[in-house]
Design an enzyme around this catalytic site. Sequence first.
Site, PDB file in Angstrom:
ATOM      1  N   ARG A  25      11.489  -1.878  10.752  1.00  0.00           N
ATOM      2  CA  ARG A  25      10.424  -1.575  11.717  1.00  0.00           C
ATOM      3  C   ARG A  25      10.368  -2.638  12.809  1.00  0.00           C
ATOM      4  O   ARG A  25      10.516  -3.828  12.532  1.00  0.00           O
ATOM      5  CB  ARG A  25       9.068  -1.522  10.983  1.00  0.00           C
ATOM      6  CG  ARG A  25       8.610  -0.117  10.700  1.00  0.00           C
ATOM      7  CD  ARG A  25       7.447  -0.049   9.766  1.00  0.00           C
ATOM      8  NE  ARG A  25       6.253  -0.788  10.179  1.00  0.00           N
ATOM      9  CZ  ARG A  25       5.107  -0.748   9.513  1.00  0.00           C
ATOM     10  NH1 ARG A  25       4.998  -0.009   8.419  1.00  0.00           N
ATOM     11  NH2 ARG A  25       4.071  -1.441   9.919  1.00  0.00           N
TER      12      ARG A  25
ATOM     13  N   LYS B 103       0.835  -1.215   0.000  1.00  0.00           N
ATOM     14  CA  LYS B 103       0.000   0.000   0.000  1.00  0.00           C
ATOM     15  C   LYS B 103       0.868   1.263   0.000  1.00  0.00           C
ATOM     16  O   LYS B 103       0.655   2.172  -0.794  1.00  0.00           O
ATOM     17  CB  LYS B 103      -0.938   0.014   1.230  1.00  0.00           C
ATOM     18  CG  LYS B 103      -1.852  -1.203   1.326  1.00  0.00           C
ATOM     19  CD  LYS B 103      -2.736  -1.166   2.547  1.00  0.00           C
ATOM     20  CE  LYS B 103      -2.032  -1.251   3.883  1.00  0.00           C
ATOM     21  NZ  LYS B 103      -1.338  -2.546   4.149  1.00  0.00           N
TER      22      LYS B 103
ATOM     23  N   ARG C 124      -0.184  -9.534  13.086  1.00  0.00           N
ATOM     24  CA  ARG C 124      -0.792  -8.479  12.261  1.00  0.00           C
ATOM     25  C   ARG C 124      -1.688  -9.092  11.183  1.00  0.00           C
ATOM     26  O   ARG C 124      -2.758  -8.557  10.873  1.00  0.00           O
ATOM     27  CB  ARG C 124       0.301  -7.617  11.615  1.00  0.00           C
ATOM     28  CG  ARG C 124       0.941  -6.649  12.607  1.00  0.00           C
ATOM     29  CD  ARG C 124       2.279  -6.140  12.145  1.00  0.00           C
ATOM     30  NE  ARG C 124       2.227  -5.396  10.907  1.00  0.00           N
ATOM     31  CZ  ARG C 124       3.301  -5.150  10.137  1.00  0.00           C
ATOM     32  NH1 ARG C 124       4.491  -5.609  10.495  1.00  0.00           N
ATOM     33  NH2 ARG C 124       3.179  -4.461   9.039  1.00  0.00           N
TER      34      ARG C 124
ATOM     35  N   ARG D 199      11.929  -5.444   4.456  1.00  0.00           N
ATOM     36  CA  ARG D 199      11.656  -4.004   4.302  1.00  0.00           C
ATOM     37  C   ARG D 199      12.666  -3.173   5.104  1.00  0.00           C
ATOM     38  O   ARG D 199      13.008  -3.482   6.234  1.00  0.00           O
ATOM     39  CB  ARG D 199      10.240  -3.683   4.791  1.00  0.00           C
ATOM     40  CG  ARG D 199       9.995  -2.189   4.849  1.00  0.00           C
ATOM     41  CD  ARG D 199       8.536  -1.814   4.954  1.00  0.00           C
ATOM     42  NE  ARG D 199       7.856  -2.412   6.084  1.00  0.00           N
ATOM     43  CZ  ARG D 199       6.543  -2.356   6.265  1.00  0.00           C
ATOM     44  NH1 ARG D 199       5.780  -1.757   5.371  1.00  0.00           N
ATOM     45  NH2 ARG D 199       5.987  -2.911   7.308  1.00  0.00           N
TER      46      ARG D 199
ATOM     47  N   ARG E 297      -9.743   0.351   9.289  1.00  0.00           N
ATOM     48  CA  ARG E 297      -9.236  -0.996   9.540  1.00  0.00           C
ATOM     49  C   ARG E 297     -10.239  -1.849  10.300  1.00  0.00           C
ATOM     50  O   ARG E 297      -9.971  -3.024  10.566  1.00  0.00           O
ATOM     51  CB  ARG E 297      -7.987  -0.871  10.387  1.00  0.00           C
ATOM     52  CG  ARG E 297      -6.711  -1.174   9.672  1.00  0.00           C
ATOM     53  CD  ARG E 297      -5.605  -0.978  10.688  1.00  0.00           C
ATOM     54  NE  ARG E 297      -4.439  -1.720  10.353  1.00  0.00           N
ATOM     55  CZ  ARG E 297      -3.404  -1.185   9.727  1.00  0.00           C
ATOM     56  NH1 ARG E 297      -3.417   0.051   9.322  1.00  0.00           N
ATOM     57  NH2 ARG E 297      -2.347  -1.912   9.491  1.00  0.00           N
TER      58      ARG E 297
HETATM   59  P1  AP5 Z   1       4.862  -1.566   1.843  1.00  0.00           P
HETATM   60  O1  AP5 Z   1       4.469  -0.773   0.656  1.00  0.00           O
HETATM   61  O2  AP5 Z   1       5.610  -0.884   2.949  1.00  0.00           O
HETATM   62  O3  AP5 Z   1       3.598  -2.379   2.410  1.00  0.00           O
HETATM   63  P2  AP5 Z   1       2.285  -1.889   3.146  1.00  0.00           P
HETATM   64  O4  AP5 Z   1       1.117  -2.567   2.521  1.00  0.00           O
HETATM   65  O5  AP5 Z   1       2.253  -0.386   3.218  1.00  0.00           O
HETATM   66  O6  AP5 Z   1       2.540  -2.569   4.540  1.00  0.00           O
HETATM   67  P3  AP5 Z   1       2.526  -2.037   6.033  1.00  0.00           P
HETATM   68  O7  AP5 Z   1       3.258  -3.072   6.841  1.00  0.00           O
HETATM   69  O8  AP5 Z   1       3.035  -0.641   6.166  1.00  0.00           O
HETATM   70  O9  AP5 Z   1       1.035  -2.067   6.340  1.00  0.00           O
HETATM   71  P4  AP5 Z   1       0.373  -2.239   7.668  1.00  0.00           P
HETATM   72  O10 AP5 Z   1      -1.014  -2.013   7.269  1.00  0.00           O
HETATM   73  O11 AP5 Z   1       0.644  -3.465   8.429  1.00  0.00           O
HETATM   74  O12 AP5 Z   1       1.131  -1.134   8.579  1.00  0.00           O
HETATM   75  P5  AP5 Z   1       0.728   0.316   9.051  1.00  0.00           P
HETATM   76  O13 AP5 Z   1       1.949   1.134   9.059  1.00  0.00           O
HETATM   77  O14 AP5 Z   1      -0.478   0.807   8.340  1.00  0.00           O
HETATM   78  O15 AP5 Z   1       5.722  -2.810   1.307  1.00  0.00           O
HETATM   79  C1  AP5 Z   1       6.276  -3.765   2.180  1.00  0.00           C
HETATM   80  C2  AP5 Z   1       7.634  -4.221   1.598  1.00  0.00           C
HETATM   81  O16 AP5 Z   1       7.433  -4.918   0.381  1.00  0.00           O
HETATM   82  C3  AP5 Z   1       8.595  -3.067   1.266  1.00  0.00           C
HETATM   83  O17 AP5 Z   1       9.898  -3.478   1.598  1.00  0.00           O
HETATM   84  C4  AP5 Z   1       8.435  -2.865  -0.231  1.00  0.00           C
HETATM   85  O18 AP5 Z   1       9.640  -2.401  -0.831  1.00  0.00           O
HETATM   86  C5  AP5 Z   1       8.083  -4.272  -0.727  1.00  0.00           C
HETATM   87  N1  AP5 Z   1       7.099  -4.256  -1.795  1.00  0.00           N
HETATM   88  C6  AP5 Z   1       5.961  -3.516  -1.830  1.00  0.00           C
HETATM   89  N2  AP5 Z   1       5.259  -3.763  -2.944  1.00  0.00           N
HETATM   90  C7  AP5 Z   1       5.966  -4.692  -3.638  1.00  0.00           C
HETATM   91  C8  AP5 Z   1       5.758  -5.365  -4.874  1.00  0.00           C
HETATM   92  N3  AP5 Z   1       4.675  -5.120  -5.612  1.00  0.00           N
HETATM   93  N4  AP5 Z   1       6.672  -6.283  -5.284  1.00  0.00           N
HETATM   94  C9  AP5 Z   1       7.765  -6.535  -4.528  1.00  0.00           C
HETATM   95  N5  AP5 Z   1       8.033  -5.922  -3.344  1.00  0.00           N
HETATM   96  C10 AP5 Z   1       7.142  -5.015  -2.900  1.00  0.00           C
HETATM   97  O19 AP5 Z   1       0.240   0.042  10.560  1.00  0.00           O
HETATM   98  C11 AP5 Z   1       1.147  -0.347  11.576  1.00  0.00           C
HETATM   99  C12 AP5 Z   1       0.408  -0.457  12.899  1.00  0.00           C
HETATM  100  O20 AP5 Z   1      -0.172   0.824  13.256  1.00  0.00           O
HETATM  101  C13 AP5 Z   1      -0.770  -1.432  12.944  1.00  0.00           C
HETATM  102  O21 AP5 Z   1      -0.356  -2.757  13.188  1.00  0.00           O
HETATM  103  C14 AP5 Z   1      -1.605  -0.822  14.088  1.00  0.00           C
HETATM  104  O22 AP5 Z   1      -1.068  -1.174  15.339  1.00  0.00           O
HETATM  105  C15 AP5 Z   1      -1.431   0.666  13.904  1.00  0.00           C
HETATM  106  N6  AP5 Z   1      -2.490   1.251  13.052  1.00  0.00           N
HETATM  107  C16 AP5 Z   1      -2.323   1.865  11.851  1.00  0.00           C
HETATM  108  N7  AP5 Z   1      -3.510   2.259  11.350  1.00  0.00           N
HETATM  109  C17 AP5 Z   1      -4.443   1.900  12.260  1.00  0.00           C
HETATM  110  C18 AP5 Z   1      -5.863   1.999  12.305  1.00  0.00           C
HETATM  111  N8  AP5 Z   1      -6.560   2.554  11.305  1.00  0.00           N
HETATM  112  N9  AP5 Z   1      -6.510   1.497  13.376  1.00  0.00           N
HETATM  113  C19 AP5 Z   1      -5.848   0.936  14.402  1.00  0.00           C
HETATM  114  N10 AP5 Z   1      -4.498   0.783  14.415  1.00  0.00           N
HETATM  115  C20 AP5 Z   1      -3.810   1.260  13.354  1.00  0.00           C
END
Ligand code: AP5
Length: 214
Positions: free
Chosen positions: A159, A14, A170, A125, A86
């Site tokens: 991270r 994402k 997760r 990552r 979420r």
């Molecule tokens: P990346 O693009 O970073 O993936 P992502 O989908 O953004 O994954 P996240 O881990 O950031 O999502 P998440 O939803 O778990 O975390 P968030 O920060 O929102 O890509 C990942 C890796 O793959 C990278 O190394 C990239 O280079 C590689 N890659 C990407 N696309 C690729 C492709 N097509 N091909 C090959 N490689 C690729 O949330 C973290 C925490 O915050 C949660 O666990 C929760 O505790 C809290 N939180 C956040 N939002 C909320 C909410 N709304 N409600 C409650 N808690 C929340």
Amino acid sequence: MMKIVLLGPPGAGKGTLAALLKDSLTIEHISTGDILREEIKNETDLGMQAKAYIEKGELVPDELVTKLVENKLSSVNNFMLDGFPRTRHQAEDLDKILKRLNKLIDYVVYMDAREDLIVKRLSGRRICKNCGAVYHIVNRPPKQNGICDVCSSKDLYQRADDNEETVKNRLGVYFENTLPIVYYYDSQGVLLKVDGNKESEQLSEQLLSIFNEG
Ligand code: AP5
């Protein structure tokens, strides 16, 4: 005007996709994960409340995150929400907020990816501490080993919630709380499903041509 929600499991890509789309669309990327990590770094009250949840891979309570998103949305016209909503509760709150602001979601982009890819992506990552650019040690390495392409910082970090045990948690949290809202948006007729297993550049091009046809 474009109002987009990016939905998908951790590691679906994402954030990476959002960074590519941002280059072509004049749009605010609102990532609740990034905002919460910034709050933790700055040791704010919100950051201190969120820290334990994030480290365990649990969701931060709805009311804390919703307030934060509401504040952001009131000042932007074009946005790409990443990581919110979420839960069903957050999705319903988002509807209420947008109604108050007289705004409508154009697309909910749902990107799914295979679980084995997700685990490999998250364990490899690396993020630039200075500017937040996201890399992968194999799939998307920086041009020069250990140096950020964008700002030349040498501080690329992993991270704390990208370890195997927390990633499994997760994913479990995602399947239980977040996947059901895919059906919520499907029933509203705004869902756009894309294949998160593909290259991010390919997905970005696919979406831009859909948005342009619009
Ligand atoms: P990346 O693009 O970073 O993936 P992502 O989908 O953004 O994954 P996240 O881990 O950031 O999502 P998440 O939803 O778990 O975390 P968030 O920060 O929102 O890509 C990942 C890796 O793959 C990278 O190394 C990239 O280079 C590689 N890659 C990407 N696309 C690729 C492709 N097509 N091909 C090959 N490689 C690729 O949330 C973290 C925490 O915050 C949660 O666990 C929760 O505790 C809290 N939180 C956040 N939002 C909320 C909410 N709304 N409600 C409650 N808690 C929340």
